[in-house]
Scaffold this motif. Structure first.
Motif, mmCIF file in Angstrom:
data_model
loop_
_atom_site.group_PDB
_atom_site.id
_atom_site.type_symbol
_atom_site.label_atom_id
_atom_site.label_comp_id
_atom_site.label_asym_id
_atom_site.label_seq_id
_atom_site.Cartn_x
_atom_site.Cartn_y
_atom_site.Cartn_z
ATOM 1 N N GLU A 362 19.240 36.719 6.023
ATOM 2 C CA GLU A 362 20.410 37.590 6.142
ATOM 3 C C GLU A 362 21.629 36.828 6.673
ATOM 4 O O GLU A 362 22.765 37.148 6.339
ATOM 5 N N TYR A 363 21.377 35.796 7.484
ATOM 6 C CA TYR A 363 22.464 34.987 8.038
ATOM 7 C C TYR A 363 22.917 33.887 7.080
ATOM 8 O O TYR A 363 23.867 33.173 7.362
ATOM 9 N N GLY A 364 22.209 33.744 5.958
ATOM 10 C CA GLY A 364 22.536 32.687 5.016
ATOM 11 C C GLY A 364 22.122 31.307 5.484
ATOM 12 O O GLY A 364 22.705 30.292 5.071
ATOM 13 N N LEU A 365 21.098 31.244 6.335
ATOM 14 C CA LEU A 365 20.628 29.966 6.870
ATOM 15 C C LEU A 365 19.538 29.387 5.973
ATOM 16 O O LEU A 365 18.881 30.123 5.222
ATOM 17 N N PRO A 366 19.285 28.073 6.052
ATOM 18 C CA PRO A 366 18.135 27.492 5.351
ATOM 19 C C PRO A 366 16.847 28.151 5.828
ATOM 20 O O PRO A 366 16.785 28.684 6.949
ATOM 21 N N GLU A 367 15.815 28.108 5.018
ATOM 22 C CA GLU A 367 14.538 28.738 5.391
ATOM 23 C C GLU A 367 13.945 28.040 6.615
ATOM 24 O O GLU A 367 13.852 26.809 6.666
ATOM 25 N N PRO A 368 13.539 28.792 7.642
ATOM 26 C CA PRO A 368 12.929 28.189 8.829
ATOM 27 C C PRO A 368 11.658 27.417 8.470
ATOM 28 O O PRO A 368 11.011 27.688 7.459
ATOM 29 N N LYS A 369 11.307 26.472 9.321
ATOM 30 C CA LYS A 369 10.150 25.618 9.087
ATOM 31 C C LYS A 369 9.086 25.913 10.136
ATOM 32 O O LYS A 369 9.389 26.033 11.328
ATOM 33 N N PHE A 370 7.834 26.026 9.698
ATOM 34 C CA PHE A 370 6.710 26.306 10.590
ATOM 35 C C PHE A 370 5.719 25.151 10.477
ATOM 36 O O PHE A 370 5.303 24.795 9.377
#
Length: 488
Positions: A362-370
């Motif tokens: 929703e914030y237009g950020l890159p996909e988080p990494k786990f």
């Protein structure tokens, strides 16, 4: 498992053998490690270096399969029952040994004993388990949660119990949950307290929720220059009840990321560069799912390009990465998880990862990494430069905030302020939207005392309040500088 996954290379759940070693112990470590972690498949007849399918000769195929079954039966404790079957690939036959994640942990090699013969999978290798991991495996096998165990020697005080009950009620109210009176009886039902022979006994969860009794129960927060840990810009260490650690760590992150703003008519609308919901979820999950037998602490690190939250302990009790990403959850710390749910910190089991992903999207950020590695779990939320210049100018950067805090000593120099008043000024230099209640919470004082000190600071002209009590902010005035200008 799909063919492209099964034959595309070794991984945490896949291991190849071109042929069986003469000594079965060399591949029994892998069988034990699969059973102790997330399960897996040992494939005989594939070159582990080239991934070439070599195959197993038909004349010895069933002899090898019987040998594998016997070796597993003779070598492993408790009993491991694998699924052993042949499969033809490109005209060649391989043997696939499938091992499920075991329920009677820990599994180990009889010849080495539990302390030296327990193995787990880390990335694509089988490694000997450290003592704290063996203890956790033992509790998994016994269906015991460490936080529900009695904390021997830790006192149950009326004051600490009442404060915990009151804090749970306050968190429920802030979360918009149904009003509920929380007393010691509820803490007993939730396995935070135990009754034994007419006495109340503390659990490990009670100690974690009421004090800094355990040295490992802390949250280390830091801001680094650049994208690695070479240079510190700021660092804090939060101790005490774990729910206050969560609040303090979230506030630390928000103070040290950009706060952009837009002006819509007369209304100032502020927005952090990272979604606060995701930040909060990352830190809550770290506390909820950490391995409490590991004496490492939770770390929250802010870099120029990302926020990183690391918690001790990998995925729990055979849970796979794919299951986590699909919303599955296995609860490592049952009592803590239940209290977090009662406080409204956890909305639904297994939803944390999806909430982080959705908030970033929703914030237009890159996909988080786990990532899971070396018995740790890490979540990375990436920063970007999507803010417009006007938003940045109307907002504030972490560098400006830190510079203002450095100027705090100049502002209060020349005034006979109490230690509490000095602390209030420095807190408001960090975050000018803090309420008196928030300041009281961070300083561990009563709200009435904080309000009296704020009134004194306002009378001295050091503090000015702008806007409404709910949506306004504080301005810290450098009166010494102003007075000098007036006399020139």
């Amino acid at each position: 498992m799909a063919r492209d996954t099964l034959f595309s290379g070794e991984s945490k759940n896949i291991e190849y053998k071109i042929t069986l070693p003469d000594k079965s112990e060399k591949y029994m470590k892998t069988i034990v490690a699969f059973a102790n972690t997330q399960g897996g498949k040992l494939i005989v007849g594939i070159d582990d270096k080239t991934h070439e399918i070599v195959g197993v000769a038909n004349e010895i195929l069933f002899q090898l399969m019987d040998g594998i079954a016997n070796a597993i039966s003779d070598s492993c404790m408790p009993q491991i029952i694998p699924d052993i079957e042949p499969q033809t690939i490109d005209g060649k036959t391989v043997i696939i040994v499938s091992v499920e994640a075991g329920k009677n942990r820990p599994y180990y090699l009889k010849s080495k004993g539990k302390e030296n013969g327990t193995y787990i999978r880390v990335a694509g290798t089988s490694r000997q388990a450290f003592p704290e991991k063996i203890r956790e495996l033992e509790m998994e096998g016994a269906r015991i949660s460490w936080d529900e165990l009695t904390c021997v020697g830790y006192p149950v005080s009326k004051e600490a119990t009442e404060k915990l009950c009151s804090d749970i009620e306050n968190f429920r109210e802030k979360a918009g949950m149904a009003e509920r009176s929380v007393k010691k009886e509820q803490l007993i039902n939730w396995k935070i307290l135990k009754q034994s022979e007419g006495q109340l006994l503390a659990t490990n969860a009670y100690a974690l929720l009421t004090s800094d009794y355990f040295p490992f129960s802390k949250t280390q927060c830091a801001v680094f220059k650049g994208t690695d840990r070479a240079v510190f810009l700021d660092k804090r260490e939060f101790i005490g009840p774990i729910y206050t650690q969560i609040e303090s760590a979230v506030d630390f992150v928000l103070r040290n990321i950009r706060l952009g703003a837009t002006i819509d008519g007369l209304v100032r609308k502020e927005k952090y560069e990272l979604p606060p919901e995701a930040i909060r979820e990352m830190i809550i999950n770290a506390h909820c799912h950490r391995n409490l037998l590991d004496e490492s602490c939770i770390q929250v690190a802010i870099y120029d390009n990302r926020l990183e939250v690391t918690s001790p302990g990998g995925l729990y009790n055979g849970l796979t990465y794919e299951e986590v990403m699909n919303g599955h959850s296995k609860i490592r710390n049952r009592a803590i998880a239940n209290i977090f749910s009662q406080m409204g910190l956890v909305e639904a089991w297994g939803s944390g990862i999806k909430r982080i992903l959705n908030a970033a999207k929703e914030y237009g950020l890159p996909e988080p990494k786990f990532q899971e590695f070396d018995n740790m779990f890490r979540v990375e939320l990436f920063r970007n430069n999507s803010m417009t210049e006007s938003e940045k100018e109307a907002g504030e950067s972490s560098e400006k905030v830190r510079r203002r805090v450095g100027e705090g000593s100049d502002i209060i120099r020349g005034y006979e302020l109490s230690d509490t008043q000095k602390k209030i000024v420095n807190l408001l230099l960090y975050d000018r939207q803090l309420s008196a209640a928030k300041i009281a919470e961070q300083l561990g004082m009563g709200s009435r005392s904080i309000e009296k000190n704020i009134k004194k600071l306002k009378e001295l002209g050091i503090l000015i309040r702008h806007g409404s009590p709910k949506n306004g902010y504080w301005e810290v005035i450098d009166c010494g500088k102003k007075n000098n200008e007036d006399t020139e």
